[in-house]
Design a protein around this motif. Structure first.
Motif, mmCIF file in Angstrom:
data_model
loop_
_atom_site.group_PDB
_atom_site.id
_atom_site.type_symbol
_atom_site.label_atom_id
_atom_site.label_comp_id
_atom_site.label_asym_id
_atom_site.label_seq_id
_atom_site.Cartn_x
_atom_site.Cartn_y
_atom_site.Cartn_z
ATOM 1 N N GLU A 188 24.160 -11.542 76.030
ATOM 2 C CA GLU A 188 23.629 -10.220 76.546
ATOM 3 C C GLU A 188 24.716 -9.429 78.090
ATOM 4 O O GLU A 188 25.091 -10.338 79.045
ATOM 5 N N SER A 203 21.124 -0.206 80.963
ATOM 6 C CA SER A 203 21.603 -0.020 78.746
ATOM 7 C C SER A 203 21.701 -1.413 78.975
ATOM 8 O O SER A 203 22.538 -2.541 79.788
ATOM 9 N N SER A 222 22.833 -4.325 76.057
ATOM 10 C CA SER A 222 22.964 -5.144 74.769
ATOM 11 C C SER A 222 22.591 -6.768 74.451
ATOM 12 O O SER A 222 23.603 -7.637 75.711
ATOM 13 N N SER A 223 22.122 -7.627 73.846
ATOM 14 C CA SER A 223 21.625 -8.408 73.442
ATOM 15 C C SER A 223 22.036 -9.443 72.147
ATOM 16 O O SER A 223 21.686 -8.802 71.151
ATOM 17 N N ASN A 224 22.866 -10.262 72.248
ATOM 18 C CA ASN A 224 23.274 -10.524 70.349
ATOM 19 C C ASN A 224 23.157 -12.121 70.393
ATOM 20 O O ASN A 224 23.583 -12.573 71.323
ATOM 21 N N GLU A 234 22.502 -8.347 66.336
ATOM 22 C CA GLU A 234 23.191 -7.413 67.805
ATOM 23 C C GLU A 234 21.650 -6.283 67.719
ATOM 24 O O GLU A 234 21.273 -6.206 66.558
ATOM 25 N N GLN A 235 21.475 -6.431 68.977
ATOM 26 C CA GLN A 235 20.116 -5.309 69.405
ATOM 27 C C GLN A 235 21.285 -3.827 70.738
ATOM 28 O O GLN A 235 21.563 -5.066 71.172
ATOM 29 N N LEU A 236 20.436 -3.455 70.902
ATOM 30 C CA LEU A 236 21.552 -1.994 71.969
ATOM 31 C C LEU A 236 20.790 -0.979 72.127
ATOM 32 O O LEU A 236 19.498 -0.946 71.439
ATOM 33 N N SER A 237 20.265 -1.052 73.209
ATOM 34 C CA SER A 237 19.094 -0.668 74.331
ATOM 35 C C SER A 237 19.375 0.763 75.292
ATOM 36 O O SER A 237 20.023 -0.364 75.830
ATOM 37 N N GLN A 297 16.175 1.290 71.284
ATOM 38 C CA GLN A 297 16.375 0.358 70.674
ATOM 39 C C GLN A 297 16.894 0.354 69.274
ATOM 40 O O GLN A 297 16.124 1.053 68.427
ATOM 41 N N ASP A 322 18.964 -2.597 66.111
ATOM 42 C CA ASP A 322 19.588 -3.589 66.208
ATOM 43 C C ASP A 322 19.256 -3.882 64.653
ATOM 44 O O ASP A 322 19.048 -3.520 63.561
#
Length: 834
Positions: free
Chosen positions: A324, A343, A345-347, A373-376, A398, A400
């Motif tokens: 993350e 901002s 990114s969490s994966n 995979e997640q972008l927020s 968000q 994902d």
């Protein structure tokens, strides 16, 4: 923290209270860098939190908030939310066979990897909606705030049951080099831990903090008779690393960068055969007189579980690799305007394999793999409109992607050959020929594979206005408008046990299964085996499933302060959690599959809370009464075969009361208590999956109906309690500090208590857990003004035996398994701060 040195008595009082707060005081926590603890010269501390995304006293927050410090998390060996729940009434995290669910005030999501959690989890404001994002557990935390009740405006993402806001330790600018290291060793399960961090002040406006943890548990909870190379299972290991950078080029600008990586692994099993029930001719439930499971460790709390290389899912256990990265920028544009940007990114990459039949036979095996995979991006603007009006405006986006594959492997000859051979031998075939014939007649081994590929886009705009109407009265109104689009491909296919898709296989005559003449029932091999398992679904491949939703969610509160120490409040919320698509969908009841059947609906909530918070000189009392109506709770229940029933329950009602208190009895003695009474029932829930005891009751009411048809019946759970949740849960702790010369000895004793509750998703009364209490103790020795400490912590002092999770054993009517847990744990610890 301010340093008070006016009297020795006051120093000791403050020391006692600070340690008490460090341990846990219901809704109290030590301060974060941006949330400094104020101290009164007399009486209790005032704790600052950021529950409403601004710094304020926890006694001023118009909602029920519990906060747990990073020191307590480290001291008491809290690795996960499941460990944390012992100290927070209303919070639960039962660890299931393959997944985990987060529960707050009874609200949770069903047992399905497709669901986001109804209780949102946030790390420094970054959303972690899937439990695999939490596998690495806690480390180097400032505190964790548990926000009870729906958090649908400021937090938003499906948090209709509440939220966990986790705040990491940030670098401190202006320091040279500081740090801490703690080493622990637990004797019973041979668990080693190293935790720590180092803070480097590079310049007056730039600092870096590097922290991490290593945990290795090399001894499991139970002996596995099946495995030679490893006697006790499961073993666990966690490794995590974090780097944080703070840059403060001016008083108006603060930039925080955080990156962390983690790996969490479990090897082996923790499910043991618990019991096997049957019913007699009068439909009384009794112990199975000739259970075929008796030779596999039934009821011994030992393991006898494993598979050969016939299955390709790999060694039993799981591995989760996560990373993350976030960037937070806070810019004070002027005295009345602040811009905040987060901002992130969490994966993660998750793989899990487990022996589903819970026995040392090659019958059923399962494997799950998930890539996520997640972008927020969140942007907030805080505006001081006037002396009595504050306005927050925000945008959130968000995106994902998740790719999940479930494989359930069935070695069908293991089940059918023993049933076929006696008849063949009786017909005159020699045993060797009977075996070969039985193998030819039996369906081949197969894999039921489910796949879900999903992309989610979420857009939201939110606002909150705080109006200080008078010195005593303040009003808050928040709103969030959210649009969600989910696009999915979902399928279920029947393939070879080696996971190669060669179609349905050659035709197979299974006329023998229904007592029909040979040749009257012929169908493809894999389909024949699937139907003989009692399955009612149908292979399918749905592409381009689309679900679009939009919701307007509202939250409002009224707060009245009679004086600086006494406040009453009322809040209300109306919100929703989005629906989606079910990876485990097989098909509908009559052997068909529909695109509509793969979809589940959104949940909705309307809730109210009325509370008071009162401080006296040496006593604190907070009380909150709450009521909520939840519509269409998302549920997923194991059907007793090898599949799941997924859908939405009807209306459910939640009501209860939270009480927490802190009493500074003497300068050196602090008493803390926190309790919750909860009544959460399904008002209307028809079509629930029946537990075994309910199936027996249905058989008694319909004695002429075949058992195979009884098992397909649904049940009416209207008026039933929600699974997992006790009616009453309490936590009490007593802490005493003794001064001996220049040293302090701290004794800390705590008790966590639960009333009886079910321990399975199907609310099975045969595996009801009785009321129990867990006792923990910690002895800490340190110089009064020193930089080191040594400690002894004993968890579960009385070695209490209890069940957290139970489940029906697949294809074994009336058989149950349970998750084994740790007993008494004795941990030696040494730490150094520099």
């Amino acid at each position: 923290m301010k340093v008070i040195n006016n009297t020795e008595t006051l120093r000791k009082s403050k020391l006692a209270l600070a340690v008490a707060a460090t341990f846990f005081i219901g809704s109290h926590a030590m301060a974060a860098e941006e949330a400094i603890t104020e101290e009164k010269l007399e009486g209790l501390e005032v704790i600052q939190v950021t529950a409403r995304k601004k710094t304020e006293s926890i006694q001023d927050v118009p909602m029920s908030v519990n906060a747990i410090t990073g020191k307590h998390i480290q001291d008491m060996g809290v690795h996960s939310v499941e460990d944390l729940s012992k100290y927070v009434p209303g919070l639960e995290q039962p660890k299931l066979a393959a997944t985990s669910r987060l529960v707050l005030r009874g609200v949770s999501s069903g047992d399905n990897v497709s669901f986001e959690q109804s209780v949102g989890t946030y790390a420094d404001g970054v959303y972690r909606g899937r439990m695999n994002q939490q596998r690495s557990g806690f480390f180097d935390m400032e505190r964790v705030e548990v926000l009870k009740g729906p958090q649908v405006t400021l937090y938003g993402n499906s948090s209709i049951g509440g939220a966990l806001s986790m705040i990491t330790k940030r670098p401190e600018v202006g320091e040279d080099i500081t740090g801490d290291i703690t080493v622990k060793y637990e004797t019973e399960y041979e668990e080693s831990q190293v935790l720590g961090g180092i803070n480097v002040g590079i310049t007056d406006d730039l600092a870096v903090r590097v922290s991490g943890k290593f945990r290795d548990q090399s001894e499991g909870v139970a002996y596995n008779n099946y495995v030679d190379s490893q006697d006790y299972e499961p073993t666990n290991s966690d490794e995590a690393f974090r780097i944080g950078i703070v840059w403060q080029p001016s008083d108006d600008l603060n930039v925080y960068f955080r990156h962390e990586q983690s790996t969490a692994e479990m090897e082996g099993h923790n499910l043991s055969l618990l019991s096997h029930a049957s019913f007699d001719q009068s439909y009384n439930i009794i112990d199975h007189p000739n259970s075929p499971l008796a030779g596999f460790g039934l009821g011994t709390d030992e393991l006898n579980i494993g598979n050969s290389d016939l299955f390709v899912n790999g060694p039993d256990g799981y591995k989760n690799e996560a990373d993350e990265t976030m960037l937070e920028v806070v810019w004070d544009i002027n005295d009345s305007l602040t811009l905040t940007s987060i901002s992130a990114s969490s994966n993660y990459d998750y793989n899990h394999a487990f022996d589903v039949d819970i026995m040392p036979v090659d019958f059923i095996d399962a494997g799950e793999s998930e890539d996520y995979e997640q972008l927020s991006q969140e942007v907030r603007l805080d505006i001081a409109v006037s002396d009595n009006i504050d306005l927050m405006l925000g945008l959130y986006y968000q995106s994902d992607e998740t790719d999940v594959q479930w494989d359930i492997d069935f070695n069908l000859p293991t089940a059918f050959v023993p049933k076929l051979m006696p008849g063949l031998i009786e017909a005159g075939l020699p045993p060797e020929d009977a075996l070969q014939t039985a193998l030819m007649m039996s369906p081949s081994a197969l894999d039921r594979q489910n796949n879900l590929t999903q992309e989610t886009d979420q857009h939201a705009v939110f606002t909150q206005i705080d109006f200080q109407a008078t010195d005593e009265l303040s009003l808050t109104l928040g709103a969030r408008y959210i649009q969600v689009e989910k696009t999915s491909d979902q399928n279920m296919r029947l393939i070879d046990i080696d996971h190669v898709d060669r179609g349905f296989g050659e035709d197979k005559d299974i006329s023998w299964a229904v007592g029909a003449p040979a040749g009257t029932l012929v169908m493809p091999d894999h389909l024949a085996g699937y139907l003989l398992l009692g399955s009612t679904g149908a292979p399918h491949d749905f592409e381009g499933l689309v679900r679009e939703e939009d919701h307007l969610m509202l939250q409002a509160s009224v707060r009245y302060k009679f004086n600086d120490d006494f406040m009453m409040y009322m809040n209300a919320a109306n919100g929703a959690k989005s629906g989606g698509f079910d990876i485990l969908y097989e098909g509908d009841t009559f052997g068909v599959a529909s695109r509509e059947g793969a979809e589940y609906e959104d949940e909705e909530v309307t809730s109210f809370e009325l509370g008071l918070k009162h401080d006296w000189e040496d006593f604190r009392l907070n009380v909150a009464a709450f009521y909520g109506e939840y519509d269409n709770l998302q549920v997923s229940l194991f059907n007793g075969s090898a599949g799941f029933n997924v859908g939405n329950a009807g209306m459910s009602t939640q009501s209860g009361i939270d009480v927490e208190l802190t009493w500074q009895a003497t300068d050196n003695l602090t008493v803390m208590a926190n309790a919750e009474y909860l009544d959460f029932t399904y008002d209307e829930y028809q079509g629930a999956g029946c537990s075994y005891s309910e199936k027996v009751a249905n058989q008694k009411a319909n004695p002429d109906t075949p058992w195979a048809d009884i098992k397909k019946m649904s049940c009416d759970w209207s008026g039933r309690d929600i699974p997992w949740v006790p009616d009453f849960k309490a936590f009490v702790a007593v802490e005493h500090i003794t001064e001996i010369g220049d040293f302090d000895i701290t004794n800390l004793l705590s008790v966590s208590y639960k009333t009886e509750h079910t321990t399975s998703s199907d609310n099975e009364v045969l595996t009801m857990q009785d009321a129990y209490a867990l006792v923990d103790y910690r002895l800490n020795f340190a110089p009064s003004e020193g930089t080191w400490h040594v400690a002894l912590t004993v968890n579960n002092v009385a070695d209490e035996d209890y069940d957290v999770y139970t489940s029906a054993v697949p294809l074994q009517d009336g058989a149950f398994t349970h998750a084994l847990h740790k007993g008494r744990q004795l941990t030696l610890e040494a730490g150094y701060q520099f």
